[in-house]
Design a protein around this motif. Structure first.
Motif, PDB file in Angstrom:
ATOM      1  N   ALA A   1      42.453  31.445   9.439  1.00 16.56           N
ATOM      2  CA  ALA A   1      42.683  30.844  10.756  1.00 16.56           C
ATOM      3  C   ALA A   1      42.032  29.468  10.843  1.00 16.56           C
ATOM      4  N   VAL A   2      40.853  29.337  10.237  1.00 17.87           N
ATOM      5  CA  VAL A   2      40.170  28.042  10.238  1.00 17.87           C
ATOM      6  C   VAL A   2      40.999  27.021   9.462  1.00 17.87           C
TER       7      VAL A   2
ATOM      8  N   PHE B   1      24.123  29.496  15.551  1.00 17.49           N
ATOM      9  CA  PHE B   1      23.636  30.622  16.355  1.00 17.49           C
ATOM     10  C   PHE B   1      24.725  31.630  16.719  1.00 17.49           C
ATOM     11  N   ARG B   2      25.970  31.228  16.739  1.00 13.74           N
ATOM     12  CA  ARG B   2      27.052  32.106  17.168  1.00 13.74           C
ATOM     13  C   ARG B   2      28.016  32.356  16.020  1.00 13.74           C
ATOM     14  N   ASN B   3      28.604  33.545  16.024  1.00 17.68           N
ATOM     15  CA  ASN B   3      29.498  33.938  14.941  1.00 17.68           C
ATOM     16  C   ASN B   3      30.928  33.533  15.255  1.00 17.68           C
ATOM     17  N   CYS B   4      31.624  33.038  14.231  1.00 13.46           N
ATOM     18  CA  CYS B   4      33.045  32.701  14.362  1.00 13.46           C
ATOM     19  C   CYS B   4      33.877  33.960  14.150  1.00 13.46           C
ATOM     20  N   VAL B   5      34.885  34.166  14.980  1.00 10.13           N
ATOM     21  CA  VAL B   5      35.721  35.368  14.899  1.00 10.13           C
ATOM     22  C   VAL B   5      37.100  35.053  14.316  1.00 10.13           C
TER      23      VAL B   5
ATOM     24  N   TRP C   1      34.384  23.349   2.789  1.00 10.05           N
ATOM     25  CA  TRP C   1      34.093  23.164   4.204  1.00 10.05           C
ATOM     26  C   TRP C   1      34.682  24.294   5.036  1.00 10.05           C
ATOM     27  N   THR C   2      35.869  24.774   4.678  1.00  5.09           N
ATOM     28  CA  THR C   2      36.503  25.847   5.451  1.00  5.09           C
ATOM     29  C   THR C   2      36.256  27.225   4.851  1.00  5.09           C
ATOM     30  N   GLY C   3      35.259  27.282   3.972  1.00  3.34           N
ATOM     31  CA  GLY C   3      34.897  28.565   3.411  1.00  3.34           C
ATOM     32  C   GLY C   3      35.825  28.999   2.300  1.00  3.34           C
TER      33      GLY C   3
ATOM     34  N   ASN D   1      37.408  20.841  17.664  1.00  3.26           N
ATOM     35  CA  ASN D   1      36.640  22.031  17.318  1.00  3.26           C
ATOM     36  C   ASN D   1      36.943  22.382  15.865  1.00  3.26           C
ATOM     37  N   PRO D   2      36.034  23.072  15.189  1.00  2.00           N
ATOM     38  CA  PRO D   2      36.283  23.387  13.779  1.00  2.00           C
ATOM     39  C   PRO D   2      37.250  24.544  13.573  1.00  2.00           C
ATOM     40  N   CYS D   3      37.545  25.295  14.635  1.00  2.32           N
ATOM     41  CA  CYS D   3      38.420  26.457  14.521  1.00  2.32           C
ATOM     42  C   CYS D   3      38.927  26.822  15.917  1.00  2.32           C
ATOM     43  N   PRO D   4      39.863  27.763  16.040  1.00  7.36           N
ATOM     44  CA  PRO D   4      40.380  28.114  17.365  1.00  7.36           C
ATOM     45  C   PRO D   4      39.318  28.598  18.349  1.00  7.36           C
ATOM     46  N   CYS D   5      38.344  29.386  17.882  1.00  6.31           N
ATOM     47  CA  CYS D   5      37.295  29.859  18.793  1.00  6.31           C
ATOM     48  C   CYS D   5      36.228  28.800  19.018  1.00  6.31           C
TER      49      CYS D   5
END
Length: 512
Positions: A370-371, A361-365, A510-512, A350-354
């Motif tokens: 963290a990413v 379509f969905r927001n990362c929290v 890539w990780t913002g 996965n690209p991040c814990p969430c």
């Protein structure tokens, strides 16, 4: 009376013929010498019960069993049958004629039944090499041994059956198989197909590039995007195993005890998918009694590591050397064992814990820190050894419901085989290199030469992405494979650009 029978011991994926010397003399007590482990020492109890159960008697005299050469440690229950027949022959209960022509192996039950043993294929291959004409072993292992041509294979289900065969009062039919026919019959035994995958054309393209070149791949994407589904179908587009590869793969699975009972020959490429709680010893091999690990069981096939950041860091780091050398050496104080480990690594994460960073379509929290922390669980040196980084995005509803048939694995495989044949011709003079991913630095300089425009393109990419020298080599290898797929002699700019595109995790943004 002194009698010699012959068995075999397995070390790594090779075998050594063992002489079982049995001497029955005046005195009492039983002795087994020649560096036996506990399983071998305990065999005397099984042997006595088995001999008595078939109507013979255990000599009430001094019995000395020597397993030569005495400086090699003997492990397991494979020696039971050879020791039992040696004792019966040394006590004049059966004749000793022709015992020198046989390799004899099998584990005995208390009632005289024979149980299967591990490592039969390397034992049979070594027996032929050492000049033995015949082999007697448990009936369940006969097909595996019969793969070796020029060796007469006889399977027995009990000690009594083996003894009667040796003294000539019972016939056992020789096991004979047509290796080439059996190999070709099971060559394409896959239940999965790329036609099952809707959408994800860019991921299919990445895997099509990875397959002929033997490149390692990491798939980054949210839950449910199809990472595992795609990875499981990668073996269906890989070139078929050659007979030599099949035999080598079978030896590893035979030694480890993972060879299916219904199969005597591995004819499809292995796909290993260990859980993320695996230990480093289970992954690379080892233990008190060294055994092949998952990387060796995946030899000539695919090792799939799902949820890559969830693996312990120490587990992932021990793979760094085998990924380069394509073998693993397990060293102990008195000996070392080499296992082959030439596999394709397919990792998914996965690209991040969430799991929803960069999701359309969905927001990362999680937040950028963290990413970054999650991605950094995978070390830079390990990522450098992965040729293709590709982001997997969710499949839209329209693609899922589309009735147009996707391309079948068989069609993709034809292109992969053509590209692999180009590489076989290219590396014909290099016996240890079979695909572009295995090229060394000297090969890269000779085979992956670029035009001036290509050098400038790669220079800009190296500066912008801050790539390491190893990543530079990986890009050239992937570009060479893309050119091979198109049948191009030269690496063109579009080949190079596509190879650079497959370094997603190297992008600064890539990780913002």
């Amino acid at each position: 009376m002194l009698v010699k029978t012959y068995c075999s011991a397995v070390f790594g994926i090779s075998a050594t013929s063992i002489t079982v010397e049995v001497n029955v003399t005046t005195g009492v007590q039983y002795f087994i010498v020649g560096l036996p482990d506990s399983a071998v020492k305990e065999s005397i109890q099984r042997i006595e019960s088995a001999i008595v159960s078939i109507g013979f008697h255990m000599p009430r005299q001094k019995i000395v069993v020597n397993l030569a050469p005495a400086d090699i440690k003997k492990e397991g229950s494979v020696y039971d049958l050879a020791i039992a027949i040696g004792i019966m022959a040394a006590s004049n209960q059966i004749p000793t004629v022709q015992l020198h022509e046989y390799i004899i192996l099998g584990e005995l039950a208390l009632d005289g039944k024979l149980h299967t043993v591990k490592g039969v294929l390397p034992i049979a291959m070594q027996a032929k090499q050492d000049g033995f004409k015949r082999i007697i072993l448990p009936i369940e292992n006969t097909e595996e041994a019969a793969i070796v041509e020029g060796l007469e294979v006889y399977g027995a289900s009990t000690l009594e059956e083996a003894v009667k065969f040796l003294i000539g009062s019972h016939e056992i039919e020789q096991t004979v198989i047509n290796v080439q026919k059996k190999f070709e019959f099971k060559l394409n035994g896959y239940d999965l197909d790329f036609a099952d995958v809707k959408g994800q054309e860019n991921i299919k393209r990445a895997l099509e590039i990875a397959a002929p070149g033997g490149h390692n791949v990491i798939l980054i994407g949210p839950p449910g995007a199809g990472k595992t589904m795609l990875a499981k179908r990668l073996p269906t587009i890989l070139p078929p195993l050659t007979l030599d590869e099949s035999l080598e793969t079978t030896k590893i699975h035979s030694v480890s005890g993972h060879l299916p009972n219904s199969s005597s020959l591995m004819t499809i490429r292995p796909f290993r998918s260990p859980h993320h709680t695996i230990s480093d010893v289970a992954l690379v091999g080892g233990g008190n009694t060294p055994q092949p690990g998952e990387i060796s069981l995946a030899h000539n096939g695919v090792l799939f590591l799902d949820e890559l950041p969830e693996f312990k860091r120490s587990v992932l780091e021990v793979m760094r050397q085998p990924l380069e050398s394509r073998s693993i050496t397990i060293s102990r104080a008195r000996f070392s064992v080499d296992y082959p480990a030439s596999f394709m690594l397919i990792a998914a994460m996965n690209p991040c814990p969430c799991g929803f960073f960069n999701h359309p379509f969905r927001n990362c929290v999680c937040g950028s820190f963290a990413v970054q922390k999650y991605i950094s669980k995978i070390s830079g040196p390990l990522l450098d050894r992965i040729d293709i980084h590709i982001e997997v995005t969710p499949v839209e509803f329209g693609e899922l419901t589309e009735e147009r048939a996707s391309e079948r694995s068989e069609e993709i495989r034809e292109r992969v085989i053509k590209a692999r044949k180009i590489q076989e011709r290219r590396f014909k003079q290099f016996p240890l290199i079979h695909s572009n991913a295995q090229m060394r630095a000297k090969n890269i300089q000779e085979i992956c030469q670029l035009q001036e425009e290509g050098k400038l393109l790669l220079k800009r990419a190296m500066e912008k992405l801050n790539l390491s020298a190893r990543a530079y080599d990986r890009i050239l290898k992937v570009a060479r494979t893309i050119a091979d797929l198109e049948g191009s002699l030269d690496i063109k700019n579009e080949h190079l650009a596509e190879a650079i595109h497959f370094r997603n995790l190297d992008r600064e943004d890539w990780t913002g």
